[in-house]
Design a protein around this motif. Structure first.
Motif, PDB file in Angstrom:
ATOM      1  N   ASP A 209       0.814  -1.218   0.000  1.00  0.00           N
ATOM      2  CA  ASP A 209       0.000   0.000   0.000  1.00  0.00           C
ATOM      3  C   ASP A 209       0.846   1.266   0.000  1.00  0.00           C
ATOM      4  OD1 ASP A 209      -2.274  -1.508  -0.021  1.00  0.00           O
ATOM      5  OD2 ASP A 209      -2.620  -1.401   2.142  1.00  0.00           O
ATOM      6  N   ALA A 210       2.087   1.146   0.474  1.00  0.00           N
ATOM      7  CA  ALA A 210       2.956   2.323   0.525  1.00  0.00           C
ATOM      8  C   ALA A 210       3.659   2.598  -0.803  1.00  0.00           C
ATOM      9  CB  ALA A 210       4.005   2.148   1.626  1.00  0.00           C
ATOM     10  N   SER A 211       3.589   1.664  -1.735  1.00  0.00           N
ATOM     11  CA  SER A 211       4.257   1.838  -3.034  1.00  0.00           C
ATOM     12  C   SER A 211       3.595   2.967  -3.814  1.00  0.00           C
ATOM     13  CB  SER A 211       4.186   0.546  -3.845  1.00  0.00           C
ATOM     14  OG  SER A 211       4.801  -0.522  -3.148  1.00  0.00           O
ATOM     15  N   SER A 212       4.414   3.760  -4.461  1.00  0.00           N
ATOM     16  CA  SER A 212       3.884   4.877  -5.247  1.00  0.00           C
ATOM     17  C   SER A 212       3.166   4.359  -6.484  1.00  0.00           C
ATOM     18  CB  SER A 212       5.020   5.811  -5.659  1.00  0.00           C
ATOM     19  OG  SER A 212       5.866   5.178  -6.611  1.00  0.00           O
ATOM     20  N   ASP A 213       2.242   5.175  -6.986  1.00  0.00           N
ATOM     21  CA  ASP A 213       1.533   4.799  -8.213  1.00  0.00           C
ATOM     22  C   ASP A 213       2.515   4.592  -9.363  1.00  0.00           C
ATOM     23  OD1 ASP A 213      -0.758   5.039  -6.758  1.00  0.00           O
ATOM     24  OD2 ASP A 213      -1.486   6.860  -7.761  1.00  0.00           O
ATOM     25  N   ARG A 214       3.571   5.388  -9.370  1.00  0.00           N
ATOM     26  CA  ARG A 214       4.578   5.258 -10.434  1.00  0.00           C
ATOM     27  C   ARG A 214       5.256   3.893 -10.391  1.00  0.00           C
ATOM     28  NH1 ARG A 214       9.468   9.623 -11.553  1.00  0.00           N
ATOM     29  NH2 ARG A 214      10.387   8.549 -13.363  1.00  0.00           N
ATOM     30  N   ASP A 215       5.585   3.423  -9.189  1.00  0.00           N
ATOM     31  CA  ASP A 215       6.206   2.100  -9.062  1.00  0.00           C
ATOM     32  C   ASP A 215       5.235   0.995  -9.466  1.00  0.00           C
ATOM     33  OD1 ASP A 215       8.620   3.103  -8.212  1.00  0.00           O
ATOM     34  OD2 ASP A 215       8.175   2.887  -6.075  1.00  0.00           O
ATOM     35  N   VAL A 216       3.968   1.167  -9.119  1.00  0.00           N
ATOM     36  CA  VAL A 216       2.958   0.156  -9.461  1.00  0.00           C
ATOM     37  C   VAL A 216       2.785   0.083 -10.980  1.00  0.00           C
ATOM     38  CG1 VAL A 216       0.560  -0.547  -9.187  1.00  0.00           C
ATOM     39  CG2 VAL A 216       1.785   0.451  -7.258  1.00  0.00           C
ATOM     40  N   LEU A 217       2.729   1.231 -11.632  1.00  0.00           N
ATOM     41  CA  LEU A 217       2.596   1.249 -13.090  1.00  0.00           C
ATOM     42  C   LEU A 217       3.822   0.637 -13.762  1.00  0.00           C
ATOM     43  CD1 LEU A 217       0.955   4.734 -13.746  1.00  0.00           C
ATOM     44  CD2 LEU A 217      -0.034   2.480 -14.237  1.00  0.00           C
ATOM     45  N   ALA A 218       4.997   0.892 -13.200  1.00  0.00           N
ATOM     46  CA  ALA A 218       6.218   0.304 -13.760  1.00  0.00           C
ATOM     47  C   ALA A 218       6.165  -1.211 -13.673  1.00  0.00           C
ATOM     48  CB  ALA A 218       7.439   0.842 -13.012  1.00  0.00           C
ATOM     49  N   ALA A 219       5.644  -1.722 -12.568  1.00  0.00           N
ATOM     50  CA  ALA A 219       5.506  -3.170 -12.426  1.00  0.00           C
ATOM     51  C   ALA A 219       4.505  -3.719 -13.434  1.00  0.00           C
ATOM     52  CB  ALA A 219       5.074  -3.518 -11.005  1.00  0.00           C
ATOM     53  N   LEU A 220       3.374  -3.026 -13.605  1.00  0.00           N
ATOM     54  CA  LEU A 220       2.359  -3.456 -14.570  1.00  0.00           C
ATOM     55  C   LEU A 220       2.935  -3.522 -15.974  1.00  0.00           C
ATOM     56  CD1 LEU A 220      -0.627  -4.048 -15.381  1.00  0.00           C
ATOM     57  CD2 LEU A 220      -0.915  -1.560 -15.593  1.00  0.00           C
ATOM     58  N   LEU A 221       3.772  -2.570 -16.315  1.00  0.00           N
ATOM     59  CA  LEU A 221       4.324  -2.495 -17.666  1.00  0.00           C
ATOM     60  C   LEU A 221       5.570  -3.365 -17.847  1.00  0.00           C
ATOM     61  CD1 LEU A 221       3.785   1.300 -18.360  1.00  0.00           C
ATOM     62  CD2 LEU A 221       2.447  -0.635 -19.208  1.00  0.00           C
ATOM     63  N   GLY A 222       5.814  -4.238 -16.869  1.00  0.00           N
ATOM     64  CA  GLY A 222       6.798  -5.291 -17.072  1.00  0.00           C
ATOM     65  C   GLY A 222       8.236  -4.927 -16.879  1.00  0.00           C
ATOM     66  N   THR A 223       8.518  -3.775 -16.273  1.00  0.00           N
ATOM     67  CA  THR A 223       9.917  -3.368 -16.119  1.00  0.00           C
ATOM     68  C   THR A 223      10.501  -3.771 -14.769  1.00  0.00           C
ATOM     69  OG1 THR A 223       9.273  -1.185 -15.272  1.00  0.00           O
ATOM     70  CG2 THR A 223       9.584  -1.405 -17.656  1.00  0.00           C
ATOM     71  N   ARG A 224       9.722  -4.447 -13.943  1.00  0.00           N
ATOM     72  CA  ARG A 224      10.199  -4.885 -12.633  1.00  0.00           C
ATOM     73  C   ARG A 224      10.299  -6.414 -12.621  1.00  0.00           C
ATOM     74  NH1 ARG A 224       9.899  -0.540  -9.012  1.00  0.00           N
ATOM     75  NH2 ARG A 224      10.080   1.337 -10.298  1.00  0.00           N
ATOM     76  N   SER A 225       9.982  -7.003 -11.493  1.00  0.00           N
ATOM     77  CA  SER A 225      10.120  -8.452 -11.352  1.00  0.00           C
ATOM     78  C   SER A 225       8.933  -9.198 -11.959  1.00  0.00           C
ATOM     79  CB  SER A 225      10.241  -8.812  -9.871  1.00  0.00           C
ATOM     80  OG  SER A 225       9.053  -8.451  -9.186  1.00  0.00           O
ATOM     81  N   ARG A 226       9.048 -10.512 -11.935  1.00  0.00           N
ATOM     82  CA  ARG A 226       7.980 -11.362 -12.448  1.00  0.00           C
ATOM     83  C   ARG A 226       6.782 -11.335 -11.491  1.00  0.00           C
ATOM     84  NH1 ARG A 226       8.724 -17.431 -14.790  1.00  0.00           N
ATOM     85  NH2 ARG A 226       6.524 -17.920 -15.083  1.00  0.00           N
ATOM     86  N   PRO A 227       5.543 -11.259 -12.020  1.00  0.00           N
ATOM     87  CA  PRO A 227       4.369 -11.316 -11.141  1.00  0.00           C
ATOM     88  C   PRO A 227       4.324 -12.637 -10.374  1.00  0.00           C
ATOM     89  CG  PRO A 227       3.761 -10.620 -13.361  1.00  0.00           C
ATOM     90  CD  PRO A 227       5.181 -11.112 -13.434  1.00  0.00           C
ATOM     91  N   ARG A 228       3.641 -12.622  -9.243  1.00  0.00           N
ATOM     92  CA  ARG A 228       3.594 -13.806  -8.400  1.00  0.00           C
ATOM     93  C   ARG A 228       2.210 -14.440  -8.385  1.00  0.00           C
ATOM     94  NH1 ARG A 228       3.470 -11.219  -2.231  1.00  0.00           N
ATOM     95  NH2 ARG A 228       1.644  -9.890  -2.562  1.00  0.00           N
ATOM     96  N   GLY A 229       2.190 -15.759  -8.341  1.00  0.00           N
ATOM     97  CA  GLY A 229       0.992 -16.509  -8.013  1.00  0.00           C
ATOM     98  C   GLY A 229      -0.226 -16.351  -8.892  1.00  0.00           C
TER      99      GLY A 229
END
Length: 307
Positions: A209-229
């Motif tokens: 919940d503390a993650s910024s919207d920018r970090d969340v969007l970066a994850a959605l667009l595949g530039t971070r780690s692999r999604p889980r579960g």
């Protein structure tokens, strides 16, 4: 759990409910080994099976015993006819069992033993992971109730987030009230974004919940780690279920577009494209639907998947 102990119908149910998109006609090959591979092949419901279909296309499965599930939504008789074609074209593979599928019905060959997808899914061993209500619905996409209008009373997004997240986590099907509330809320851009970002936060271990919207969007667009579960796939099913049960085409377009982006982030390219195309069918002017279509057609896979 020793997966080799599953019956043919359980194998079919397990593989059918793992699909993230409808399969009106085609087949699934599933290796019965402990680390068995699987492959899905779709066919136009109104066309013939391609003449060049051969076992060579499924060479990685050639060393395994395989359960063949043949799907045809026009009925089990049509599925049986297709099964003869598939068995003939794929001669050389080691078929351990053949299951026909149409709608919610499964039929094992030989012997024509019948059951339903729901019953076979419910009989799966708990440790293997039984399909959720939404995963079972995803196979047939049949409506549980007549489409409902968006809620006319003002919807509090802060209150709506809890049942939205609950549906994602549990895989339970939203009821008519929740469908109406989500369809109403999704028309507001801010509410839409909050629902989408809440779903994305569930899908990545490093987000909270503390993650910024920018970090969340970066994850959605595949530039971070692999999604889980598979959480993003589950969230996409909630969105698609609501879209299938609302009378509002604009809301449905937004929901299918959200589903497309979530599926793309999980590297389910074909399912993501299907959802994006469905979004545009509902409302070609929907900006999010056009964005989703551009993402899935131009990028194909997220960065984490392609390295």
């Amino acid at each position: 759990m020793d997966i080799t102990q599953l019956t043919a119908a359980q194998f079919a149910a397990y593989t059918l409910t793992s699909l993230a998109e409808p399969l009106p006609r085609g087949f699934i090959l599933a290796g019965t080994g402990e680390n068995g591979m699987s492959a899905t092949f779709g066919v136009d419901p109104d066309a013939d099976y391609p003449l060049d279909l051969s076992a060579a296309a499924f060479q990685p499965l050639s060393a395994q015993d395989v359960v063949l599930t043949v799907v045809h939504d026009h009925g089990l008789e049509c599925a049986a006819h297709d099964a003869q074609t598939v068995l003939r074209r794929l001669a050389g593979l080691r078929f351990a069992a053949v299951v026909l599928s149409s709608g919610d019905y499964l039929m094992e060959l030989p012997g024509e033993k019948r059951t339903t997808l729901a019953a076979a899914s419910a009989s799966l061993p708990a440790e293997l992971g039984r399909p959720t209500e939404l995963e079972i619905w995803a196979r047939t996409r049949s409506r549980d109730f007549e489409p409902v209008d968006p809620a006319t009373d003002e919807v509090d997004v802060d209150v709506l987030l809890e049942p939205w997240i609950h549906a994602v986590v549990t895989g339970r099907r939203p009821d008519e009230k929740l469908v109406a509330e989500i369809a109403a809320a999704i028309a507001d851009g801010t509410a839409r974004d909050r629902l989408l970002l809440a779903a994305v936060r569930l899908g990545f271990a490093e987000l909270d919940d503390a993650s910024s919207d920018r970090d969340v969007l970066a994850a959605l667009l595949g530039t971070r780690s692999r999604p889980r579960g598979g959480q993003l796939t589950r969230a996409s099913l909630v969105a698609q279920y609501v879209a299938a049960h609302t009378t509002d085409s604009s809301a449905a377009a937004v929901l299918y577009a959200i589903a497309s982006l979530l599926l793309w982030s999980e590297a389910r390219a074909r399912a993501a494209l299907h959802a994006a195309e469905t979004a545009l069918l509902h409302d070609r002017s929907c900006s999010l639907a056009n964005t989703a279509f551009a993402v899935v057609t131009k990028l194909t896979y997220p960065t984490w998947f392609v390295g």
